[in-house]
Motif scaffolding. Sequence first.
Motif, PDB file in Angstrom:
ATOM      1  N   LYS A 176      80.417  16.975  29.361  1.00 31.89           N
ATOM      2  CA  LYS A 176      80.571  15.508  29.383  1.00 31.89           C
ATOM      3  C   LYS A 176      82.040  15.137  29.111  1.00 31.89           C
ATOM      4  CE  LYS A 176      76.011  15.204  27.385  1.00 31.89           C
ATOM      5  NZ  LYS A 176      75.004  14.228  27.108  1.00 31.89           N
ATOM      6  N   GLU A 223      65.623  16.505  32.999  1.00 34.47           N
ATOM      7  CA  GLU A 223      66.188  16.029  31.742  1.00 34.47           C
ATOM      8  C   GLU A 223      65.582  14.673  31.375  1.00 34.47           C
ATOM      9  OE1 GLU A 223      70.247  17.806  30.846  1.00 34.47           O
ATOM     10  OE2 GLU A 223      70.633  16.126  32.169  1.00 34.47           O
ATOM     11  N   GLY A 257      70.459  14.149  23.885  1.00 36.32           N
ATOM     12  CA  GLY A 257      71.270  13.798  22.713  1.00 36.32           C
ATOM     13  C   GLY A 257      70.512  13.204  21.540  1.00 36.32           C
ATOM     14  N   SER A 263      68.528  18.087  24.392  1.00 36.15           N
ATOM     15  CA  SER A 263      68.521  18.530  22.989  1.00 36.15           C
ATOM     16  C   SER A 263      68.154  20.004  22.797  1.00 36.15           C
ATOM     17  CB  SER A 263      67.595  17.641  22.159  1.00 36.15           C
ATOM     18  OG  SER A 263      68.072  16.316  22.136  1.00 36.15           O
ATOM     19  N   GLY A 273      75.332  18.731  24.193  1.00 41.30           N
ATOM     20  CA  GLY A 273      76.001  18.830  22.886  1.00 41.30           C
ATOM     21  C   GLY A 273      76.277  20.261  22.429  1.00 41.30           C
TER      22      GLY A 273
HETATM   23  C1  PEP Z   1      72.933  16.486  28.959  1.00 39.11           C
HETATM   24  O1  PEP Z   1      73.632  15.496  28.736  1.00 39.11           O
HETATM   25  O2  PEP Z   1      72.859  16.946  30.118  1.00 39.11           O
HETATM   26  C2  PEP Z   1      72.191  17.094  27.854  1.00 39.11           C
HETATM   27  C3  PEP Z   1      71.217  17.920  28.102  1.00 39.11           C
HETATM   28  O3  PEP Z   1      72.606  16.755  26.597  1.00 39.11           O
HETATM   29  P1  PEP Z   1      72.040  17.295  25.172  1.00 39.11           P
HETATM   30  O4  PEP Z   1      71.815  18.784  25.289  1.00 39.11           O
HETATM   31  O5  PEP Z   1      73.111  16.972  24.203  1.00 39.11           O
HETATM   32  O6  PEP Z   1      70.755  16.581  24.925  1.00 39.11           O
END
Ligand code: PEP
Length: 247
Positions: A9, A165, A171, A208, A230
């Motif tokens: 990101k 996702e 997040g 996450s 993250g």
């Molecule tokens: C993402 O933004 O693609 C993602 C999976 O973020 P996170 O792992 O932080 O939830």
Amino acid sequence: MRYFIGNWKMFGVPKSINILNKINSFYSKDKNRKKYRVIITPPYTLIETFSKHFKSKKISIGSQNCYQKDQFSSNTAAISPFMIRSVGAKYTLVGHSDNRVEGDTNIMLKNKVHFALKNNLKVVFCIGENRADKKKKKTFSVLKKQITKVLDKKMNLNNIIVAYEPIWSIGTGNIPTENELFKTTLYIKKILKSINKKKRPLVLYGGSVDGKNVKMFKEIREIDGFLIGGASKSHKKFIDIIKNYYR
Ligand code: PEP
């Protein structure tokens, strides 16, 4: 083959290459390395340096997005799949929820996928329902629409990976139950099969993912890997996910 894709990101400056060096040295020595691939999608500003540095190494570099046109155009600040490929990236994310909320429509996403494939980029196509869809039990219908409005049988689906996702999970630390995720992954695979029986994209989970919950995810053999946000910004957290997946 499993995939561990790190989505940085809006993170990273040139010296952040140290994180990748550490992931790369783990990967090169890992006894399980033949079972999986590592791809990192840094911001546009780092694609060229990282791609050059890791050209002969195990890690592949991808972009987090691409513009919906082919080569060059008059769109200020836009970066096309052709330009991304020309600096060494091999993959691009398309349809991340961060970009959908900023205005990516299905028509734009279809063009992005089309031009990315045309320019020899493999596409990681992101889909996922939001919290309200989930509450109204609309997850399957939302996912079906997101897939069928963009992917079609004329595309080389072997060069596409789908990343499921759920937006409410990104997040937040909230994750689907094992049963929910199992059913949703099977459903996504069913929809993909209805587009093309022979060429079927792999299906990843994202939202996450960390070194602890990956133990639950690994029980779902239908999940072909992970898109990690993250936790991919720390070599230790990212490596822990891989280690615990194969433990
Ligand atoms: C993402 O933004 O693609 C993602 C999976 O973020 P996170 O792992 O932080 O939830």
